[in-house]
Design a protein around this motif. Structure first.
Motif, mmCIF file in Angstrom:
data_model
loop_
_atom_site.group_PDB
_atom_site.id
_atom_site.type_symbol
_atom_site.label_atom_id
_atom_site.label_comp_id
_atom_site.label_asym_id
_atom_site.label_seq_id
_atom_site.Cartn_x
_atom_site.Cartn_y
_atom_site.Cartn_z
ATOM 1 N N ALA A 147 -23.730 -13.472 8.747
ATOM 2 C CA ALA A 147 -23.873 -13.244 7.409
ATOM 3 C C ALA A 147 -22.684 -13.234 6.558
ATOM 4 C CB ALA A 147 -24.831 -12.107 7.222
ATOM 5 N N THR A 148 -22.743 -13.433 5.624
ATOM 6 C CA THR A 148 -21.491 -13.497 4.723
ATOM 7 C C THR A 148 -21.724 -12.298 3.613
ATOM 8 O OG1 THR A 148 -20.900 -15.863 4.871
ATOM 9 C CG2 THR A 148 -20.045 -14.572 2.960
ATOM 10 N N VAL A 149 -20.658 -11.583 3.547
ATOM 11 C CA VAL A 149 -21.189 -10.413 2.311
ATOM 12 C C VAL A 149 -19.957 -10.295 1.566
ATOM 13 C CG1 VAL A 149 -21.123 -7.796 2.286
ATOM 14 C CG2 VAL A 149 -22.332 -8.965 4.314
ATOM 15 N N ARG A 150 -20.128 -10.366 0.224
ATOM 16 C CA ARG A 150 -19.088 -10.359 -0.769
ATOM 17 C C ARG A 150 -19.316 -9.168 -1.607
ATOM 18 N NH1 ARG A 150 -18.481 -16.346 -3.060
ATOM 19 N NH2 ARG A 150 -20.655 -16.474 -2.484
ATOM 20 N N VAL A 151 -18.231 -8.267 -1.816
ATOM 21 C CA VAL A 151 -18.242 -7.031 -2.484
ATOM 22 C C VAL A 151 -17.222 -7.098 -3.459
ATOM 23 C CG1 VAL A 151 -18.320 -4.535 -2.567
ATOM 24 C CG2 VAL A 151 -19.014 -5.902 -0.486
ATOM 25 N N ALA A 152 -17.577 -6.648 -4.878
ATOM 26 C CA ALA A 152 -16.531 -6.684 -5.937
ATOM 27 C C ALA A 152 -16.979 -5.192 -6.559
ATOM 28 C CB ALA A 152 -16.854 -7.785 -7.010
ATOM 29 N N LEU A 153 -15.820 -4.506 -6.606
ATOM 30 C CA LEU A 153 -15.977 -3.303 -7.419
ATOM 31 C C LEU A 153 -14.606 -2.893 -7.934
ATOM 32 C CD1 LEU A 153 -15.083 -0.257 -4.654
ATOM 33 C CD2 LEU A 153 -14.883 -2.783 -4.214
ATOM 34 N N ILE A 154 -14.549 -1.884 -8.680
ATOM 35 C CA ILE A 154 -13.230 -1.752 -9.697
ATOM 36 C C ILE A 154 -12.104 -1.473 -8.793
ATOM 37 C CG2 ILE A 154 -14.495 -1.194 -11.563
ATOM 38 C CD1 ILE A 154 -13.776 1.808 -11.429
ATOM 39 N N ASP A 155 -10.826 -1.709 -9.358
ATOM 40 C CA ASP A 155 -9.774 -1.352 -8.658
ATOM 41 C C ASP A 155 -9.314 0.031 -8.899
ATOM 42 O OD1 ASP A 155 -6.989 -1.253 -7.638
ATOM 43 O OD2 ASP A 155 -6.578 -3.068 -8.093
ATOM 44 N N PRO A 156 -9.041 0.864 -7.798
ATOM 45 C CA PRO A 156 -8.717 2.294 -8.280
ATOM 46 C C PRO A 156 -7.396 2.310 -8.757
ATOM 47 C CG PRO A 156 -8.489 1.878 -5.895
ATOM 48 C CD PRO A 156 -9.186 0.535 -6.373
ATOM 49 N N VAL A 157 -6.621 1.286 -8.545
ATOM 50 C CA VAL A 157 -5.259 1.301 -9.003
ATOM 51 C C VAL A 157 -5.230 0.468 -10.411
ATOM 52 C CG1 VAL A 157 -2.705 0.781 -8.785
ATOM 53 C CG2 VAL A 157 -4.058 1.582 -6.940
ATOM 54 N N GLY A 158 -4.859 1.032 -11.586
ATOM 55 C CA GLY A 158 -4.973 0.297 -12.909
ATOM 56 C C GLY A 158 -5.832 0.705 -13.796
ATOM 57 N N PRO A 159 -6.174 0.083 -15.081
ATOM 58 C CA PRO A 159 -6.755 0.770 -16.132
ATOM 59 C C PRO A 159 -8.109 0.901 -15.879
ATOM 60 C CG PRO A 159 -6.445 -1.733 -16.423
ATOM 61 C CD PRO A 159 -5.768 -1.328 -15.140
ATOM 62 N N ALA A 160 -8.975 0.271 -15.081
ATOM 63 C CA ALA A 160 -10.623 0.205 -14.957
ATOM 64 C C ALA A 160 -11.066 1.478 -14.497
ATOM 65 C CB ALA A 160 -10.924 -1.009 -13.768
ATOM 66 N N ALA A 161 -10.401 2.272 -13.942
ATOM 67 C CA ALA A 161 -10.991 3.611 -13.323
ATOM 68 C C ALA A 161 -10.739 4.534 -14.968
ATOM 69 C CB ALA A 161 -10.017 4.274 -12.395
ATOM 70 N N ASP A 162 -9.798 4.494 -15.529
ATOM 71 C CA ASP A 162 -9.716 5.139 -16.827
ATOM 72 C C ASP A 162 -10.942 4.692 -17.883
ATOM 73 O OD1 ASP A 162 -7.395 6.890 -15.939
ATOM 74 O OD2 ASP A 162 -6.240 4.889 -16.361
ATOM 75 N N GLU A 163 -11.099 3.256 -17.808
ATOM 76 C CA GLU A 163 -12.281 2.791 -18.910
ATOM 77 C C GLU A 163 -13.679 3.330 -18.185
ATOM 78 O OE1 GLU A 163 -14.339 0.902 -21.726
ATOM 79 O OE2 GLU A 163 -12.245 1.668 -21.462
ATOM 80 N N ALA A 164 -13.887 3.480 -16.927
ATOM 81 C CA ALA A 164 -15.195 3.977 -16.464
ATOM 82 C C ALA A 164 -15.196 5.321 -16.739
ATOM 83 C CB ALA A 164 -15.233 3.642 -14.905
ATOM 84 N N ALA A 165 -14.150 5.939 -16.636
ATOM 85 C CA ALA A 165 -14.110 7.611 -17.010
ATOM 86 C C ALA A 165 -14.612 7.525 -18.547
ATOM 87 C CB ALA A 165 -12.909 8.043 -16.910
ATOM 88 N N ARG A 166 -14.103 6.755 -19.368
ATOM 89 C CA ARG A 166 -14.244 6.814 -20.794
ATOM 90 C C ARG A 166 -15.741 6.569 -21.134
ATOM 91 N NH1 ARG A 166 -9.016 4.734 -21.475
ATOM 92 N NH2 ARG A 166 -9.807 2.558 -21.403
#
Length: 278
Positions: A147-166
């Motif tokens: 099978a082919t598995v593709r996964v997309a999640l936020i980058d722990p390095v960068g602004p996405a984690a701070d935005e998720a926290a907000r």
């Protein structure tokens, strides 16, 4: 009973009261025209002296009798019309789409459709912590089967984690670090899957520098029986997240829409893993 049979039965049920109402109104109009026409004829005969006063008087009495009879039966006719209208309204309500309360369900983190036999699995989310952990064995098995598995999640390095926290009400210092801490186990598990040396599947992982508006699990989305589970994220979640499942055969319009949404999200990610397992 199939959906087509149900629709045909509902349509037949709806047409019958509508036809009864139409016939009732048509009969009512026809009688009104006949009484009015008879009254005009009697009046014209009287004015023109075409016939004797006795005939005119008899015709007048006949017209008055018809009018009296019509008045006596009008209440019954109104009840018939009211009954027909209620039946039509009830049928229209029965044909109305289901409430959205029946379409949406409470999201259970990490839960989704089964992956057994899936050839194409696509995941989108913020941390996907419980999703990857709960489906780890299934993902490993399907990768081993090609099978082919593709996964997309936020980058722990960068602004996405701070935005998720907000978005989760964690504006205080250190809120972004909480999400980075949640993402690291997910990446460790994905690294573990990528390091497997059995099977012929393909694992691709991309990290997002933005927070996706919703989570998704797509299972064989290009197949006629494909499914998509969508988790609708809340601003400042209160513990009740909504989820909805789309099927390619039942919901073709929105199913295609969210397949394209995955493609757009995927195009905006940075590659971490993209390798064929050998």
């Amino acid at each position: 009973m199939t959906h087509a049979d149900a629709r045909r039965r509902t349509g037949t049920t709806t047409r019958r009261p509508r036809q009864a109402l139409l016939h009732t109104l048509t009969d009512r109009h026809l009688e009104a025209y006949l009484v009015s026409g008879a009254a005009l004829v009697v009046g014209a005969l009287n004015l023109l002296n075409v016939t004797s006063p006795e005939v005119v008087a008899a015709a007048t009495l006949a017209v008055l009798g018809v009018i009296t009879f019509d008045l006596l039966t009008s209440r019954r006719r109104m009840r018939r019309i009211e009954s027909s209208l209620r039946t039509v309204v009830g049928s229209l309500r029965a044909e109305a789409p289901d409430s959205v309360d029946r379409l949406l369900a409470v999201a259970v983190p990490g839960a989704a459709v089964g992956l057994t036999g899936a050839r194409d699995v696509r995941l989108v989310g913020v941390t996907l912590n419980r999703t990857i952990r709960n489906h780890l064995d299934e993902l490993r098995q399907q990768l081993a089967m090609g099978a082919t598995v593709r996964v997309a999640l936020i980058d722990p390095v960068g602004p996405a984690a701070d935005e998720a926290a907000r978005r989760n009400g964690l504006e205080t210092s250190g809120g972004g670090e909480i999400f980075r801490h949640r993402i690291r186990p997910t990446i460790d598990l994905l690294d573990y899957l990528a390091a497997q040396n059995t099977g012929t599947g393909r694992l691709e992982v991309r990290l997002l520098r933005f927070v996706p508006a919703f989570g998704m699990m797509l299972v064989d989305p290009e197949d006629p029986t494909g499914q998509i589970v969508i988790d609708i994220y809340s601003h400042r979640p209160d513990g009740h997240e909504a989820t909805i499942t789309l099927r390619a055969d039942r919901d073709p319009l929105w199913h295609r829409h969210f397949v394209r949404e995955f493609d757009r999200i995927w195009a905006g990610g940075q590659t971490r893993h993209e390798r064929k397992l050998t």
